[in-house]
Write a protein that holds these residues in place. Structure first.
Motif, PDB file in Angstrom:
ATOM      1  N   PRO A   1       0.829  -1.214   0.000  1.00  0.00           N
ATOM      2  CA  PRO A   1       0.000   0.000   0.000  1.00  0.00           C
ATOM      3  C   PRO A   1       0.859   1.259   0.000  1.00  0.00           C
ATOM      4  N   LYS A   2       0.318   2.312  -0.614  1.00  0.00           N
ATOM      5  CA  LYS A   2       1.080   3.569  -0.732  1.00  0.00           C
ATOM      6  C   LYS A   2       1.245   4.226   0.649  1.00  0.00           C
ATOM      7  N   PRO A   3       2.491   4.533   1.040  1.00  0.00           N
ATOM      8  CA  PRO A   3       2.660   5.177   2.358  1.00  0.00           C
ATOM      9  C   PRO A   3       2.402   6.677   2.306  1.00  0.00           C
ATOM     10  N   ARG A   4       1.992   7.256   3.455  1.00  0.00           N
ATOM     11  CA  ARG A   4       1.871   8.721   3.538  1.00  0.00           C
ATOM     12  C   ARG A   4       3.153   9.285   4.149  1.00  0.00           C
TER      13      ARG A   4
ATOM     14  N   ASN B   1       1.862   3.851   6.730  1.00  0.00           N
ATOM     15  CA  ASN B   1       0.517   3.254   6.692  1.00  0.00           C
ATOM     16  C   ASN B   1      -0.096   3.155   8.087  1.00  0.00           C
TER      17      ASN B   1
ATOM     18  N   ASP C   1      -3.876   3.950   8.494  1.00  0.00           N
ATOM     19  CA  ASP C   1      -4.779   2.907   7.958  1.00  0.00           C
ATOM     20  C   ASP C   1      -4.827   1.724   8.925  1.00  0.00           C
TER      21      ASP C   1
ATOM     22  N   HIS D   1      -5.566  -5.320   8.450  1.00  0.00           N
ATOM     23  CA  HIS D   1      -4.691  -4.735   7.421  1.00  0.00           C
ATOM     24  C   HIS D   1      -3.914  -5.840   6.715  1.00  0.00           C
TER      25      HIS D   1
ATOM     26  N   TRP E   1      -4.161  -6.401   2.718  1.00  0.00           N
ATOM     27  CA  TRP E   1      -2.986  -6.196   1.869  1.00  0.00           C
ATOM     28  C   TRP E   1      -2.480  -7.509   1.283  1.00  0.00           C
TER      29      TRP E   1
ATOM     30  N   TYR F   1       4.891  -2.651   3.878  1.00  0.00           N
ATOM     31  CA  TYR F   1       4.071  -1.587   4.442  1.00  0.00           C
ATOM     32  C   TYR F   1       4.977  -0.736   5.325  1.00  0.00           C
TER      33      TYR F   1
END
Ligand code: HEM
Length: 517
Positions: A46-49, A54, A57, A84, A88, A98
């Motif tokens: 998943p795309k990290p911020r 993550n 999330d 999660h 994922w 992640y």
């Protein structure tokens, strides 16, 4: 004067530049380098911020899935505890990346690779990550659980002999004596009309007392404050470690950080009292040595000067905190979940009781009885499979390593979702979520591959034999004195807060059995 200001100014600037480049390296460049290296090998996620990765999330998925109790006693708990992971792994496959803040993690479920990763080959090349160490710094410091590399190896060599089976035999008497006292307390409660008990509370107290007495020659009452303070520290450290992804948070005098420091000072003050009293015993000639329990062994090591290893009083206190904590909570949870499973399964409860009567013949369990309690052993294993107290196994690559077809760069953390592996239908069959102790009956069963409640390899649980001996003794005595069923007040709600706990405890109804049974 002007020159002095110039020198101070330049020095400050250099310090700031250095701090900025370390921060950028740690939070930006290194994670990016690792991400690219893994993407090149086909591992994505998943795309990290920015900064938080993550985390948001994960936290929101878990708090949503655990906000409700389960409808019934159902062991299908992976999607509740690791929603999660379920999401994922469906999207990205068996291995995916992640981000825990700025720490890149790869989730790994392939059992052959896990076996290799946990083997002696990588026991020094892998270890605990900076985030883990920082998160538990005030709670356990650099004790055995959090040490890395040669420092870990050295500590392991010192401590492992204390937990060898032969050495542990001397603890059986105390384990039996204290379990008998717990049983008397429960019998008294039933006599006074309280047939329903929250059994976890009693088992936690019992296991805490046993580790305090056998390894520190203290008692539950004496160690009570230490246990309470450590529990509060554990919760505060878990909460505050969420903010470690923000650069400099650990230096910030936040409410959490202030409370953590105060609690740490309090715990260490109490530990110093225990340590000083042991030292005093030898100094005034009351004892010939520091003793051969854990505290005695640690004190003797502290006196030896060894090249390269600087053992200090802080190390001794970190080790004490580590064992006060690891030495009872997980075993209490194993016992609590096992009692819940047996309360819900009268037929296995009867089988276990019949075996205890046949093997022990009315006597308290002895060292010779324990290996003969095979049904109890199967039940304990099945309980550890369905409800492993440690649900995840984390390890960071401390140097570049080759693992199967993957090149793992230094700084990447590998997270093994033990609970998902223990519940995998692919590995255990369609009935993976059912309580079936018989699956551990066959000789063909090979632990360490897809059964790893105590981890595996050289960095497995050092207290495994202690825990299993204690669990067998307590369960054998409890089962032979009570028949028990689940109370209607029990709400099935497993939650993972560092360890796997029943959110509202385990309420059971006790029925004392005649002494001869
Ligand atoms: C049912 C009970 C227990 C379970 C399920 C359990 C599980 C584990 C697991 C999974 C690990 C590996 C953790 C990691 O590397 O992240 C571990 C390590 C450890 N455990 Fe246990 N444990 C139990 C009881 C105990 C007891 C009774 C003690 C002490 C008397 C103990 C002391 C430790 C220590 C010190 C380590 C770190 C070992 C090292 O890194 O070399 N544990 N345990």
């Amino acid at each position: 004067m002007g020159l002095l200001f110039l020198v101070i100014g330049v020095s400050l600037l250099l310090v700031l530049v250095r701090a900025a480049s370390v921060t950028l390296w740690f939070y930006l460049w290194r994670p990016r380098r690792i991400k690219k290296a893994m993407e090149r090998q086909g591992v994505t996620g998943p795309k990290p911020r920015f900064l938080i990765g993550n985390l948001y999330d994960m936290v929101s998925l878990v708090s949503d899935s655990t906000s409700r109790d389960m409808d019934s006693i159902n062991h299908d708990i992976v999607s509740r505890l690791l929603p999660h992971y379920v999401l994922w792994s469906k999207q990205f496959g068996k291995r995916f990346m992640y981000w825990h803040g700025s720490e890149p993690r790869m989730c790994l479920t392939e059992v052959e690779m896990i076996k290799e990763f946990l083997s002696a080959k990588y026991s020094v090349a892998t270890g605990k990550s900076w985030l883990q160490q920082q998160g538990s710094k005030h709670f356990m410091g650099r004790g055995l659980l959090m040490a890395n590399g040669e420092e870990w190896l050295h500590q392991r060599h010192i401590i492992a002999p204390v937990f060898m089976v032969d050495k542990l035999k001397g603890n059986v008497g105390y384990m039996v004596e204290r379990t008998r006292q717990m049983i008397e307390t429960l019998e008294e409660a039933v006599r006074s009309g309280e047939a329903e008990v929250e059994i976890g509370e009693h088992l936690t107290k019992l296991t805490a007392d046993i580790i305090a007495k056998t390894e520190f020659d203290s008692s539950y009452e004496k160690g009570k404050q230490i246990f309470n303070l450590l529990t509060s520290l554990q919760h505060l450290c878990a909460k505050s470690s969420r903010y470690l992804c923000f650069p400099g948070f650990r230096y910030f005098p936040s409410k959490y950080n202030r409370q953590i420091k105060l609690l740490k000072m309090e715990v260490e003050g109490l530990l110093i009292e225990i340590i000083e009293s042991r030292k005093e015993g030898m100094e005034i000639g009351r004892a010939a040595s520091y003793g051969n329990d854990l505290l005695g062994m640690l004190l003797s090591e502290l006196e030896k000067k060894r090249a390269g290893f600087d053992l200090t009083l802080q190390w001794l206190m970190d080790e004490c905190k580590t064992f006060f904590f690891t030495g009872h909570e997980t075993t209490a949870l194993l016992l609590t979940w096992t009692v819940m499973l047996l309360a819900d399964s009268p037929s296995w409860q009867d089988k276990a009781r019949a075996e205890v009567h046949q093997v022990c013949a009315g006597q308290p369990p002895s060292v010779d009885h324990l290996p003969k309690l095979t049904v109890l052993n199967m039940i304990i294993n099945e309980s550890l499979r369905l409800y492993p107290p440690a649900t995840l196994l984390p390890r960071m690559a401390l140097e570049d390593i080759k693992l199967g077809d993957l090149h793992i760069p230094k700084g990447l953390s590998i997270w093994i979702p033990v609970i998902a592996i223990h519940h995998s239908e692919e590995l255990w069959g369609k009935d993976a979520n059912e309580f079936k102790p018989e699956r551990f009956g066959g000789k063909s069963f090979a632990p360490g591959r897809h059964f790893m409640p105590f981890a595996a390899g050289p960095r497995n649980c050092v207290g495994q034999s202690f825990a299993l001996m204690e669990a067998k003794i307590i369960l054998a005595m409890f089962i032979s004195r009570f028949s028990f069923s689940i109370s209607k007040n029990y709400r099935h709600a497993p939650v993972s807060v560092l360890t796997l706990k029943p959110k509202h405890g385990v309420q059971i109804i006790l029925k004392p059995l005649p002494a001869s049974q």
